[in-house]
Design a protein around this motif. Sequence first.
Motif, mmCIF file in Angstrom:
data_model
loop_
_atom_site.group_PDB
_atom_site.id
_atom_site.type_symbol
_atom_site.label_atom_id
_atom_site.label_comp_id
_atom_site.label_asym_id
_atom_site.label_seq_id
_atom_site.Cartn_x
_atom_site.Cartn_y
_atom_site.Cartn_z
ATOM 1 N N ALA A 87 0.840 -1.202 0.000
ATOM 2 C CA ALA A 87 0.000 0.000 0.000
ATOM 3 C C ALA A 87 0.872 1.248 0.000
ATOM 4 O O ALA A 87 1.807 1.360 0.789
ATOM 5 C CB ALA A 87 -0.921 -0.006 1.215
ATOM 6 N N GLY A 88 0.575 2.162 -0.896
ATOM 7 C CA GLY A 88 1.340 3.402 -0.969
ATOM 8 C C GLY A 88 2.550 3.346 -1.870
ATOM 9 O O GLY A 88 3.266 4.347 -1.999
ATOM 10 N N THR A 89 2.810 2.211 -2.524
ATOM 11 C CA THR A 89 3.963 2.129 -3.413
ATOM 12 C C THR A 89 3.878 3.183 -4.512
ATOM 13 O O THR A 89 2.792 3.550 -4.957
ATOM 14 C CB THR A 89 4.076 0.733 -4.056
ATOM 15 O OG1 THR A 89 5.234 0.698 -4.908
ATOM 16 C CG2 THR A 89 2.855 0.413 -4.893
ATOM 17 N N GLN A 90 5.023 3.641 -4.963
ATOM 18 C CA GLN A 90 5.080 4.597 -6.061
ATOM 19 C C GLN A 90 5.586 3.944 -7.343
ATOM 20 O O GLN A 90 5.793 4.618 -8.354
ATOM 21 C CB GLN A 90 5.983 5.778 -5.684
ATOM 22 C CG GLN A 90 5.440 6.624 -4.545
ATOM 23 C CD GLN A 90 4.072 7.189 -4.845
ATOM 24 O OE1 GLN A 90 3.854 7.799 -5.886
ATOM 25 N NE2 GLN A 90 3.123 6.984 -3.934
ATOM 26 N N LYS A 130 1.671 -0.528 -9.423
ATOM 27 C CA LYS A 130 0.371 0.148 -9.404
ATOM 28 C C LYS A 130 -0.511 -0.326 -10.561
ATOM 29 O O LYS A 130 -1.707 -0.575 -10.388
ATOM 30 C CB LYS A 130 0.580 1.658 -9.460
ATOM 31 C CG LYS A 130 1.189 2.231 -8.178
ATOM 32 C CD LYS A 130 1.786 3.599 -8.378
ATOM 33 C CE LYS A 130 0.736 4.651 -8.585
ATOM 34 N NZ LYS A 130 1.331 6.019 -8.592
ATOM 35 N N ILE A 163 -7.386 -0.873 -1.307
ATOM 36 C CA ILE A 163 -5.945 -0.591 -1.389
ATOM 37 C C ILE A 163 -5.526 -0.463 -2.844
ATOM 38 O O ILE A 163 -4.782 0.453 -3.219
ATOM 39 C CB ILE A 163 -5.133 -1.702 -0.689
ATOM 40 C CG1 ILE A 163 -5.413 -1.705 0.806
ATOM 41 C CG2 ILE A 163 -3.633 -1.504 -0.952
ATOM 42 C CD1 ILE A 163 -4.741 -2.842 1.549
ATOM 43 N N CYS A 164 -5.996 -1.376 -3.691
ATOM 44 C CA CYS A 164 -5.606 -1.343 -5.096
ATOM 45 C C CYS A 164 -6.173 -0.121 -5.807
ATOM 46 O O CYS A 164 -5.505 0.477 -6.657
ATOM 47 C CB CYS A 164 -6.044 -2.631 -5.786
ATOM 48 S SG CYS A 164 -5.102 -4.086 -5.266
ATOM 49 N N THR A 173 -6.866 2.860 -4.463
ATOM 50 C CA THR A 173 -6.194 4.084 -4.024
ATOM 51 C C THR A 173 -4.716 4.084 -4.386
ATOM 52 O O THR A 173 -4.206 5.046 -4.964
ATOM 53 C CB THR A 173 -6.367 4.260 -2.506
ATOM 54 O OG1 THR A 173 -5.935 3.071 -1.833
ATOM 55 C CG2 THR A 173 -7.815 4.526 -2.159
ATOM 56 N N THR A 174 -4.011 3.003 -4.053
ATOM 57 C CA THR A 174 -2.584 2.941 -4.367
ATOM 58 C C THR A 174 -2.361 2.922 -5.876
ATOM 59 O O THR A 174 -1.444 3.576 -6.389
ATOM 60 C CB THR A 174 -1.943 1.690 -3.732
ATOM 61 O OG1 THR A 174 -2.047 1.787 -2.312
ATOM 62 C CG2 THR A 174 -0.478 1.575 -4.121
#
Length: 423
Positions: free
Chosen positions: A227-230, A235, A255-256, A258-259
């Motif tokens: 979660a939150g990966t850039q 993504k 999560i998918c 939003t991230t």
Amino acid sequence: MDQNAGMKIPFFNSDGWDIGRVNPPWGDRPSIYEHILKNIRPGEPGLGETGDLLPDTEIAEGGNQLRWASGARDGVLGRHVSQTEAKEITNQIFESLRALTQSSTDEHASSLYSLLLVHPTLSYLDHLLEAVFAHDDLDAERIHSIAYWLATGAADREPVKCAIGLLGVCQGGDDRDLLLTLGRHEEFTLFASVALQYSGDEAELSLWSQACLVTGWGRIQIIERLAGTQDAQIKAWMLREGYQNDVLYEYTALICATTGELSTALLTPQPDDKLLKGAGSILATLIRGRGGPVEGIEAYDDGPAATEAYLTHLQTRDIELQALIDVITIDQFLKEETGEAKDHTLGWLERSASLLGLTNAILSRPGWEQKVRDALNSDDSQTFWTALEAASLLGIDAWNVYFERLKRGEDLWFFVMQTDDAD
């Protein structure tokens, strides 16, 4: 397991010590690692049909007929140990581990293995890794050797879990492939993912690789860690495949979305079919997931914008039945008299007319009933079950189809009984 699991310890040189000469405490029982290797299906996630049943299952489950799903016991019971008890267990295991690093005897190995067998690894592992890191007098090369020996040779799951944790804090060992292999079995995915998370500069890519190899609780646990990966690749994968799991899409959908920045991804003029399929599934899952077990569409701030973009793209596309089901789910949600769709603060009301116009344009297309009936006669099970759901949502009476398939031997009694016609 927390971020302390990522602490590293240096390697020391060692002389005159060899764990390989120790008689394995597990005897001649087959190793879990070898079991997993034998059940890998090249090019496919997970394991073969016999892969999930570990060699120690009868011992670990105590002969119970009702068994935990792989990884579920740790999720439910793993931390149900008091801090005092956890520290006491940690001290016993740590001292036993220290003794084995000092002298590689059968007695020391058996003592350590016995302790690892009787205690759930998740209840003490964080404390043990902290203790290993804090004592710089330990020979880290020997710890790595012990961990590798257990990970590749042990016949019981708890010692293997502890070994995976120890491999994660040993700097210098190239254990990525070993961790990915063990993590294919969802009993070990959580432990392998923690070890991989602190395995170097490409830790996220390693986690992603592990996520692609599992489909159950293991994938859910890794998605939570990503979660939150850039990373653009991860993504994109989240929106097209990552949200899928064998447990419940609700655990990964938000999560998918939003991230993976679903709303932004849908702004592209010509999104690929996999993105649109994923978008529909994620949005419908969030709508169906309201009320638990995790947050649903009410927690997705970009929901209205993403939904409008998704439905707009569908206006010029041929639509399969699964997408039709997703559109119906959205349409029914928008028509609810109360709830999120009528909440002024969530942004659905101001787009309601536009969204309903888009769903109506899709649902009013001619030929849906025939398309459903054709699919109901398919020999492909996935196509049939998708058509069955679509028929229910569209109010299509397909009783004759179900009855004919029942006569061919298919278990469709439930659906055949859903009729008001006594004859």
